[in-house]
Design a protein around this motif. Structure first.
Motif, short mmCIF file in Angstrom:
data_model
loop_
_atom_site.label_atom_id
_atom_site.label_comp_id
_atom_site.label_asym_id
_atom_site.label_seq_id
_atom_site.Cartn_x
_atom_site.Cartn_y
_atom_site.Cartn_z
N VAL A 7 -10.26 6.00 -9.30
CA VAL A 7 -9.51 4.81 -9.68
C VAL A 7 -8.62 4.42 -8.51
O VAL A 7 -7.81 5.23 -8.05
N LYS A 8 -8.77 3.19 -8.03
CA LYS A 8 -8.01 2.74 -6.86
C LYS A 8 -7.27 1.46 -7.21
O LYS A 8 -7.84 0.53 -7.77
N ASN A 9 -5.98 1.41 -6.87
CA ASN A 9 -5.18 0.22 -7.12
C ASN A 9 -4.53 -0.23 -5.81
O ASN A 9 -3.96 0.58 -5.08
N ILE A 10 -4.63 -1.53 -5.53
CA ILE A 10 -4.05 -2.10 -4.31
C ILE A 10 -3.12 -3.24 -4.74
O ILE A 10 -3.55 -4.16 -5.44
N MET A 11 -1.87 -3.18 -4.32
CA MET A 11 -0.91 -4.20 -4.70
C MET A 11 -0.09 -4.60 -3.47
O MET A 11 0.23 -3.76 -2.63
N SER A 12 0.26 -5.88 -3.36
CA SER A 12 1.04 -6.32 -2.21
C SER A 12 1.94 -7.50 -2.59
O SER A 12 1.67 -8.22 -3.56
N TYR A 13 3.00 -7.65 -1.82
CA TYR A 13 3.89 -8.81 -1.97
C TYR A 13 4.36 -9.22 -0.59
O TYR A 13 4.71 -8.38 0.25
#
Length: 551
Positions: A7-13
């Motif tokens: 399970v891979k999660n990528i988040m950015s702001y």
């Protein structure tokens, strides 16, 4: 999550802000000495531009108003809107979740996921632009109006973007030599825009509806730039409060895209492949082209076959080759819009916008190779041949002429439009042939001194059309056409200088001082000005890099 599932999660702001102030093109325009007036002397008769610019307002018996010969003026100057404003200000948040898995026997590898992207304004995008006027800065309204037709436009917009998608892709290995890949994605896009733009005129005391501009204190009158929805008759004459000029638009698009490909490896050093994919480019929005602010998606069907090979021995390296065919429909192209005489008299200028006008195809192949010889000598080469053709496209049109584009302009300020490509022509900015060859040599130094190498790159490229809506040449000057070019670049790289963690690179680009035009400013259609943008000149540079931690 397990031996077969990740399970891979990528988040950015992120946030972006920009302030800019610049001359769009040349800045040394002066009024020509072409006319003589018994009242005003020598210069340029302004009734050539607008028949109302006479001492009688265009009525019989008057003399043409004159701009004095040698008077300077500026064509288009872009500036910020004032202290504390931004010409662009946007935030972006992304979130992507992936489930990466494989079957117990390892033959099936897959990924399933979803992607969310939200871009939101963190303020208005604001700018003041002076057109055919003479300003110290448009922002401060410190301007004169020598041609009597000058104006200052105030761009004030907010844009919000939602770009989302769900996707799945899998590769099944039938054997260790044959694999099939398939993927599908469904994309959802939305743009919501708010425009509140105006055109500003500097006026004398006593002028109706005049107000003091809060940035400069200058007396001015405004009209709404969107003369389609906010005409003067409908109250499009705002003062300090520009809310009567607000235009809100929305553009939604969605489409499935997919990929299917087959890989075959007859040996460990050779891969043969073929694939087909459907591509999609979302629609867009630009408030500059009043009444024609939005355009639809474009789609592409792509077919490709190729091979990748590597080899070892006295000479080692690799060789790759691919052939492709692309078919485009609802193609998005740039077009030049010119206002009607009545709209021009109200200060509306020509504009560039994107429209969906045609179908096209691309056929080509590309190859690249890398050869490493004993003794540290290396050659890298690549060649690409691309044959592009616009199969069908709407012809230049005049408003109300019965054509699709002529009908599109009805109810807008524009009287004519010219797409920048023509049926039967090649794509813009698409050279047919490009060859790149690099030769490099690594000196046989002791490892304790680092690694020192020298290299030279030659890039040869055929000529191409950069804008099909203007003449290719004007008085011998390449305007809509960029000629064939040959560029030479060179570099010296020293990695790990003297065994240190420092890398140094010396380089020179455009060693032979090639000079050519790469584009034009778009001034020809609206202003009759042949104005080009040149390539990068010869320049030298030094790059330095320090690696921490010894890696």
């Amino acid at each position: 999550a397990s031996d077969t599932l990740t399970v891979k999660n990528i988040m950015s702001y992120g946030q972006f802000r920009e302030n800019s102030s610049f001359d769009l093109g040349s800045s040394n325009f002066v009024v020509p000495n072409t006319d003589t007036s018994p009242i005003f002397g020598n210069g340029f008769a302004l009734n050539r531009i607008d028949p109302r610019l006479t001492t009688t307002g265009g009525a019989p018996g008057g003399f043409a108003l004159l701009a004095a010969a040698g008077t300077p003026y500026q064509r288009i100057i872009l500036d910020s809107a004032g202290p504390g404003t931004n010409t662009a200000a946007e935030s972006s948040f992304t979130e992507e979740l992936q489930l990466q898995g494989k079957s117990a026997d390892g033959k099936l590898i897959y990924v399933v996921g979803g992607y969310l992207e939200f871009a939101r304004p963190i303020g208005n995008n604001q700018q003041r632009t002076g057109s055919f006027i003479q300003c110290v800065r448009p922002q401060d309204l410190n301007c004169t109006n020598p041609l009597r037709i000058g104006s200052i436009s105030e761009s004030n917009t907010r844009l919000a973007f939602d770009n989302h998608g769900i996707f799945a892709q899998a590769t099944y290995n039938f054997t260790d030599k044959l694999a099939l890949t398939g993927g599908i994605r469904y994309t959802f896009d939305k743009i919501a825009g708010t425009g509140q733009s105006t055109s500003l005129s500097i006026v004398a005391a006593g002028t109706a509806r005049a107000f003091n501009d809060p940035v400069s204190g200058v007396l001015a009158v405004r009209t709404c730039s969107d003369s389609v929805r906010h005409s003067v008759a409908l109250g499009g004459l705002p003062g300090l409060d520009t809310s009567s000029c607000i235009t809100q638009l929305e553009n939604k698009s969605s489409a499935p895209t997919w990929l299917i490909g087959l890989d075959f490896k007859p040996t460990d050093d050779l891969l043969i492949y073929g694939k087909y994919s459907r591509g999609y480019r979302q629609g867009g929005m630009n408030f500059t082209t009043v009444g024609i602010e939005t355009w639809k998606p474009e789609k592409t069907d792509s077919f490709e076959v190729g091979a990748k090979a590597s080899f070892n021995g006295a000479v080692s390296g690799n060789f790759n080759i691919a052939a492709f065919y692309n078919k485009l429909s609802d193609q998005q192209v740039f077009a030049a819009f010119q206002p009607t005489n009545a709209s021009a008299a109200l200060g509306i200028r020509g504009s560039g916008g994107v429209i969906n006008v045609g179908k096209s195809r691309i056929i080509g192949f590309e190859a690249d190779a890398s050869l490493l010889f004993g003794g540290g000598f290396r050659i890298d080469a690549s060649y690409a041949h691309i044959d592009t053709k616009v199969n069908s496209v709407d012809a230049p049109a005049v408003v109300g002429d019965g054509s699709r584009l002529g009908t599109l302009m009805i109810g807008t300020p524009y009287g004519s439009v010219a797409p920048n490509v023509q049926a039967g022509s090649s794509f813009v900015n698409s050279p047919k042939d490009k060859l790149t060859v690099t030769g490099g040599y690594t000196l046989p130094l002791d490892e304790s001194l680092g690694r020192l190498s020298v290299g030279v790159t030659w890039v040869a490229q055929s000529g191409y059309i950069n804008d099909g809506s203007v003449p290719q040449f004007v008085n011998g000057l390449g305007l809509g056409f960029t000629p064939a070019t040959n560029l030479v670049n060179a570099n010296i790289d020293w990695r790990g200088v003297g065994g240190s963690p420092v890398d140094v690179s010396l380089f020179v680009a455009n060693l032979t001082k090639e000079t050519f035009n790469v584009a034009n400013s778009g001034a020809w259609t609206g202003s009759g000005v042949a104005e080009v943008l040149l390539n990068q000149p010869r320049f030298f540079g030094v790059r330095m890099k320090y690696s921490f931690g010894g890696n």
